[in-house]
Each structure stands twice: as structure tokens, then as C-alpha cells.
Design a protein around this motif. Sequence first.
Motif, PDB file in Angstrom:
ATOM      1  N   PRO A  43      14.625   4.150  -3.132  1.00 47.30           N
ATOM      2  CA  PRO A  43      15.096   2.670  -3.332  1.00 47.30           C
ATOM      3  C   PRO A  43      15.656   2.684  -4.746  1.00 47.30           C
ATOM      4  CG  PRO A  43      12.984   3.156  -2.240  1.00 47.30           C
ATOM      5  CD  PRO A  43      13.227   4.321  -2.451  1.00 47.30           C
ATOM      6  N   PRO A  44      16.289   1.705  -5.186  1.00 50.59           N
ATOM      7  CA  PRO A  44      16.628   1.351  -6.403  1.00 50.59           C
ATOM      8  C   PRO A  44      15.477   0.907  -7.403  1.00 50.59           C
ATOM      9  CG  PRO A  44      18.238   0.289  -4.772  1.00 50.59           C
ATOM     10  CD  PRO A  44      17.030   0.794  -4.015  1.00 50.59           C
ATOM     11  N   ARG A  45      15.546   0.857  -8.553  1.00 53.94           N
ATOM     12  CA  ARG A  45      14.448   0.654  -9.326  1.00 53.94           C
ATOM     13  C   ARG A  45      14.361  -0.916  -9.373  1.00 53.94           C
ATOM     14  NH1 ARG A  45      14.045   3.659 -14.908  1.00 53.94           N
ATOM     15  NH2 ARG A  45      12.178   2.638 -15.167  1.00 53.94           N
ATOM     16  N   LYS A 103       0.878  -1.319   0.021  1.00 55.11           N
ATOM     17  CA  LYS A 103      -0.009   0.107   0.037  1.00 55.11           C
ATOM     18  C   LYS A 103       0.828   1.282   0.091  1.00 55.11           C
ATOM     19  CE  LYS A 103      -3.468  -2.407   2.838  1.00 55.11           C
ATOM     20  NZ  LYS A 103      -4.345  -2.468   3.948  1.00 55.11           N
ATOM     21  N   ALA A 104       1.966   1.154   0.117  1.00 54.72           N
ATOM     22  CA  ALA A 104       3.006   2.186   0.455  1.00 54.72           C
ATOM     23  C   ALA A 104       3.391   2.725  -1.027  1.00 54.72           C
ATOM     24  CB  ALA A 104       4.129   1.841   1.371  1.00 54.72           C
ATOM     25  N   GLU A 105       3.945   4.045  -1.011  1.00 57.03           N
ATOM     26  CA  GLU A 105       4.751   4.498  -2.145  1.00 57.03           C
ATOM     27  C   GLU A 105       6.054   4.223  -1.951  1.00 57.03           C
ATOM     28  OE1 GLU A 105       5.422   8.660  -4.547  1.00 57.03           O
ATOM     29  OE2 GLU A 105       4.010   8.543  -2.989  1.00 57.03           O
ATOM     30  N   GLY A 129       5.458 -10.916  -7.278  1.00 57.47           N
ATOM     31  CA  GLY A 129       4.703  -9.655  -7.667  1.00 57.47           C
ATOM     32  C   GLY A 129       4.663  -8.742  -6.265  1.00 57.47           C
ATOM     33  N   HIS A 130       5.819  -8.669  -5.586  1.00 57.06           N
ATOM     34  CA  HIS A 130       5.735  -7.877  -4.440  1.00 57.06           C
ATOM     35  C   HIS A 130       6.333  -6.585  -4.733  1.00 57.06           C
ATOM     36  CE1 HIS A 130       5.222 -11.333  -1.992  1.00 57.06           C
ATOM     37  NE2 HIS A 130       6.306 -11.571  -1.881  1.00 57.06           N
ATOM     38  N   ARG A 131       5.657  -5.505  -4.402  1.00 54.28           N
ATOM     39  CA  ARG A 131       6.305  -4.225  -4.825  1.00 54.28           C
ATOM     40  C   ARG A 131       7.245  -3.613  -4.208  1.00 54.28           C
ATOM     41  NH1 ARG A 131       3.226   0.000  -3.302  1.00 54.28           N
ATOM     42  NH2 ARG A 131       3.972   1.330  -5.092  1.00 54.28           N
ATOM     43  N   ALA A 132       7.693  -4.109  -2.881  1.00 51.57           N
ATOM     44  CA  ALA A 132       8.796  -3.483  -2.074  1.00 51.57           C
ATOM     45  C   ALA A 132       9.981  -3.897  -2.863  1.00 51.57           C
ATOM     46  CB  ALA A 132       8.656  -4.020  -0.679  1.00 51.57           C
TER      47      ALA A 132
END
Length: 278
Positions: free
Chosen positions: A235-237, A126-128, A182-185
Motif C-alpha cells: 500500500p502507498p504510504r 490490528k493488521a500490518e 487516526g485510521h491506520r488503513a
Amino acid sequence: MRTIVITGGTSGIGQALAHHYLERGEEVVVLSSDPVKGEAFLDRARRTGAADRAHYLEADLSLVSENQRVLKEIAARFPVVHALVLCARYFRSHRTVTPEGFEHNFALYYLSRYLLGYGLVEQMDKAEQPVIMNIAGPGAGAAGIQWHDFGLEHGYDGWSAMFQGGRLNDLLGVSFADPARGHRARYVLLFPGGTRTGFAGDFDPVTAFQVEQMKLAAQPVEHAVPPIVHIIDSPPREPLSAFVEGMPLSLHRPAFDRGAAARLDAVTRKLLSDRLGV
């Protein structure tokens, strides 16, 4: 305002990061097993006007049950987590087994980081720009992992246990960052270089002397923090990155072997299921 969760946040690098982010106006959740240090953290926050943003959760993170408890508490109180910083570890010259049956270093340095990373996925999604900062010792290679004796029952050595923990965390990062999950972190493995921290542990005399000598040559904590902050803030891409003393490591090396990572993930899940029904 972001929410930053830090294990081992009452001493060393974790403590310095906790106070840095409080001073920046962020919400900081610190996990550690020492209530005296926890109260000191909260007291400093009160004195600097940050009491409403400073949170301390006492937990023995070498226990799976304690990781599960704090994950539930974090989920109930903090619906979004922007960064998870994993610092907690504890050196043991003599082999110790937790009440749940795991060798202590394996439980604290690896299993806890496994459980917390995966356990906070929902809040971090849920975080940016969410990021997991795993402060370990990346890049040493998969050699040395005792696949059939994670608990080092045969020929335990404190340094070997610590180095194995670092290698397991490399593979943990590879599994977590697999695009198929599929994790966004973003997952970051980082060794800041020798740092003059408390280096918590239960040492025999020889190891205690070695640790004191290491501290003499180590950098102050305040020198280690800015590069870590820079990565957490931007954070790195890439899904997975590794750094040693500020220098990026190539992921095309045995330490980050995807086959070994998949093997470790499967073994870990079975181990937790067989022993504790997790």
C-alpha cells in the motif's frame, strides 16, 4: 497469513482477486448476493485444496441491515482484517428503491462501502499495512452530485446514478483518510480501466447494447488484476491515493475537496440516523 475481505467477489475483478489470494495461501472472505455463485467459489476452493481458507457470506449489500449483519459476523470470526476490497455494484436503467427507502445504486455503490470501511476499522487497525481498495472511478469531480436529491427522484438516469456513486466514493476516501480520524488503513481509490467483466445490471435495450460494445473494447480481467494486487500487497504510504489505469492522480482537484467530503460525511451520518437510527 492475511485475511482479505472482498465484496462482489463471485464475479469479475472481485472473483479474480479472490482466487488469486487463495492460491497465494491467504484467507479470503467473499461477500455477494448470489448463493449459486457463492457455492461455485467454494467448490473451486475445495478442488484446489483451499477450502479451509475460503469463506462465503451471502448478503444483499444494498441493505444497511445486511451490512450490519455481515460486519458482526466478520468481527466474530476474523479478529484481524488486512485488506478490504470494494467491488460490488449493480447498474439499473430504471430507478429502484430498497426496502429501507434508499435508491439502489446509492445504497449499494456508496452506503455499503461507507458502512463496511468504517465498520471494519477495529479489525484493520490490528493488521500490518492494512488497506482499503475502493474500485470506483476516481477523479471525475464533485460537479454532478445531487446534494438535495441523492436518490435521484427527479430525472433518474442509470449512468448519472453510477457516475454520482463514483464521485461520492471519492469524497468518502477523503473523509476516511483524514489524519484527524487516526485510521491506520491506507485508502486507495482506483479505476482499472475498461475491463471485460460481467458488468451486472438490469439494462434497457439501448444500455444493454452500449454495455456489449464497451466489453468488446475492454481489457481481459487477468490484465486488470496484477496492478491491483501490487497496491494491495504494498500500500502507498499516503493515507489516501487515487489511480486511473495505473497512473496516480493528484489529489489537488475538486474531486477530492475536503469541504465537500466533510459535508457528505455529515449528511450521510444524519441520513442513516434519521431513517434507520444507525
